[in-house]
Design a protein around this motif. Structure first.
Motif, PDB file in Angstrom:
ATOM      1  N   ASP A 268      -4.105   3.284  -1.076  1.00 46.40           N
ATOM      2  CA  ASP A 268      -5.112   2.350  -2.056  1.00 46.40           C
ATOM      3  C   ASP A 268      -5.017   0.904  -1.019  1.00 46.40           C
ATOM      4  O   ASP A 268      -4.141  -0.060  -1.491  1.00 46.40           O
TER       5      ASP A 268
ATOM      6  N   MET B  68      -3.943  -5.240   0.063  1.00 43.44           N
ATOM      7  CA  MET B  68      -4.403  -6.394   0.609  1.00 43.44           C
ATOM      8  C   MET B  68      -4.675  -7.434  -0.466  1.00 43.44           C
ATOM      9  O   MET B  68      -4.301  -8.699  -0.060  1.00 43.44           O
ATOM     10  N   ARG B  69      -5.392  -6.841  -1.735  1.00 41.24           N
ATOM     11  CA  ARG B  69      -5.445  -8.089  -2.661  1.00 41.24           C
ATOM     12  C   ARG B  69      -4.153  -8.806  -3.098  1.00 41.24           C
ATOM     13  O   ARG B  69      -4.092  -9.858  -3.362  1.00 41.24           O
TER      14      ARG B  69
ATOM     15  N   ARG C 178      -3.735  -8.942   7.588  1.00 40.89           N
ATOM     16  CA  ARG C 178      -3.953  -7.777   6.373  1.00 40.89           C
ATOM     17  C   ARG C 178      -5.214  -6.997   6.723  1.00 40.89           C
ATOM     18  O   ARG C 178      -5.283  -5.813   6.368  1.00 40.89           O
ATOM     19  N   THR C 179      -6.296  -7.312   7.488  1.00 42.64           N
ATOM     20  CA  THR C 179      -7.606  -6.822   7.601  1.00 42.64           C
ATOM     21  C   THR C 179      -7.294  -5.697   8.688  1.00 42.64           C
ATOM     22  O   THR C 179      -7.965  -4.710   8.599  1.00 42.64           O
TER      23      THR C 179
ATOM     24  N   ASP D 203      -7.001  -1.455  -0.385  1.00 44.07           N
ATOM     25  CA  ASP D 203      -7.441  -2.586  -0.908  1.00 44.07           C
ATOM     26  C   ASP D 203      -6.388  -3.210  -1.916  1.00 44.07           C
ATOM     27  O   ASP D 203      -6.562  -4.293  -2.052  1.00 44.07           O
TER      28      ASP D 203
ATOM     29  N   THR E 233       0.712  -1.299   0.025  1.00 41.40           N
ATOM     30  CA  THR E 233       0.048   0.026   0.086  1.00 41.40           C
ATOM     31  C   THR E 233       1.050   1.158  -0.083  1.00 41.40           C
ATOM     32  O   THR E 233       0.505   2.251  -0.810  1.00 41.40           O
TER      33      THR E 233
ATOM     34  N   ASP F 207      -5.840   5.919  -3.983  1.00 40.61           N
ATOM     35  CA  ASP F 207      -7.258   5.400  -3.940  1.00 40.61           C
ATOM     36  C   ASP F 207      -8.254   6.181  -4.686  1.00 40.61           C
ATOM     37  O   ASP F 207      -8.429   7.365  -4.136  1.00 40.61           O
TER      38      ASP F 207
ATOM     39  N   LYS G 136      -6.209  -2.321   7.123  1.00 39.66           N
ATOM     40  CA  LYS G 136      -7.252  -1.455   6.529  1.00 39.66           C
ATOM     41  C   LYS G 136      -8.080  -0.774   7.724  1.00 39.66           C
ATOM     42  O   LYS G 136      -8.597   0.350   7.679  1.00 39.66           O
TER      43      LYS G 136
END
Length: 356
Positions: free
Chosen positions: A151, A156-157, A185-186, A153, A112, A126, A189
């Motif tokens: 960003d 994490m992806r 990972r969560t 997301d 990120t 993002d 965020k």
């Protein structure tokens, strides 16, 4: 002093080399990195710049893990000496849960951050946080989105694709790793913060521009350490869709009893750390458990000190050696304009205790 694996430096050098060559050569060089699955090698050849960020994330996780366990019997040093992107702890213990979670948090965090810096060609800021106000409208009287929002997301992806790709066994241990990977990972965020900058004449705040940014990584380590202490024991059950992990009936009878009233099993929460096996005592050196043992470790022998670094706990009842140390150090330093610092030399003596 942090232990940074030499293998990590070698891998980063290889990846930097990959960035400068064709995609065909990239695939060949990615095949030289040991411990990668076929899916990980494919991602490496497709996005070598993102793999550099993963290496940085691995170093973040390594340093933070060693910081959090610096006074414990298991100090999270031996585990990071193994293959950087392969399985890192064979025992499915509470410590393994933390290690996998912090490694994934570091991966998502570093990717990120690399996106925000423009170091990865396929991501950036993002785009969802643009030209919309704090109330969801295109214009707000109070503030509006601006700057470069992280960003997370994308981070994490990519971390999920790469880190989860090694869990190919689909057994209980693999399910445990996948759960703790996702928890790490969560958390990245969840801990995103909102930074704002004021705009207006003479410092007035007529309008604020805000963006989402990453907090210090130390916050990730602190939160995961809290979850480590509250980690839940799980057991494997077989359902219609295959193996599942549920809270152990022996360790968590209250949760299981509450679930049984609803005629269902008690599942672990998404952000909980989970483990399958009890922790070794980590007193003796064991490559299998990732323990260097505690022989020679410095301990604290202070009256009333009963923490994990106390000699009683850290030395596992073997006793400790006492060494009297005298040294000369700089003291009473003063700054003189301009530009000199003058210090006195002082003698100090202290006792140092090391485990037998």
């Amino acid at each position: 002093m942090w232990i940074i694996p030499n293998k990590l430096l070698i891998y980063i050098f290889w990846i930097m080399e990959i960035r400068l060559v064709s995609s065909f050569t990239s695939a060949m060089l990615c095949g030289r990195i040991p411990g990668l699955t076929a899916a990980q090698r494919q991602l490496c050849s497709e996005m070598p710049d993102a793999l550099i960020a993963l290496g940085e994330g691995h170093q973040l996780g390594s340093q933070e893990c060693q910081h959090q366990f610096r006074g414990h019997r298991w100090n999270c040093s031996e585990v990071w000496q193994r293959n950087v992107f392969a399985h890192i702890m064979p025992v499915a213990s509470r410590e393994a849960a933390f290690t996998y979670a912090i490694a994934n948090a570091g991966a998502a965090y570093a990717v990120t951050a690399a996106c925000a810096r423009g170091n990865i060609s396929t991501c950036g800021c993002d785009g969802r946080h643009k030209s919309s106000g704090g109330d969801g409208s295109s214009i707000s009287m109070d503030w509006k989105w601006g700057g470069c929002s992280a960003d997370v997301d994308f981070g994490m992806r990519f971390a999920r694709k790469f880190m989860d790709a090694r869990e190919v066994e689909k057994d209980a241990r693999s399910l445990m790793n996948l759960h703790n990977n996702r928890a790490g990972r969560t958390l990245v965020k969840k801990l995103l913060k909102t930074d704002c900058k004021c705009h207006g004449v003479s410092g007035s705040c007529v309008m604020k521009t805000c963006w989402k940014s990453l907090p210090p990584f130390r916050l990730m380590g602190d939160r995961l350490m809290q979850k480590y202490h509250k980690a839940k024991t799980v057991q494997v059950v077989r359902g219609k869709r295959g193996l599942r992990l549920v809270l152990s009936r022996k360790k968590h009878p209250a949760a299981v009893a509450a679930a049984s009233q609803k005629q269902t099993l008690a599942w672990p929460k998404r952000l909980e750390l989970i483990y399958l096996a009890p922790s070794p005592n980590y007193c003796e050196r064991s490559l299998r458990s990732g323990s260097l043992g505690t022989k020679g470790r410095i301990c604290q022998q202070k009256q009333g000190h009963h923490g994990p670094q106390s000699c009683d706990l850290l030395c596992c009842g073997r006793g400790y050696n006492t060494q009297y140390i005298s040294r000369t150090v700089q003291c009473s330093c003063q700054f003189h304009w301009c530009c000199q610092v003058e210090c006195k030399l002082c003698d100090e003596s202290y006792e140092e205790f090391t485990c037998k």
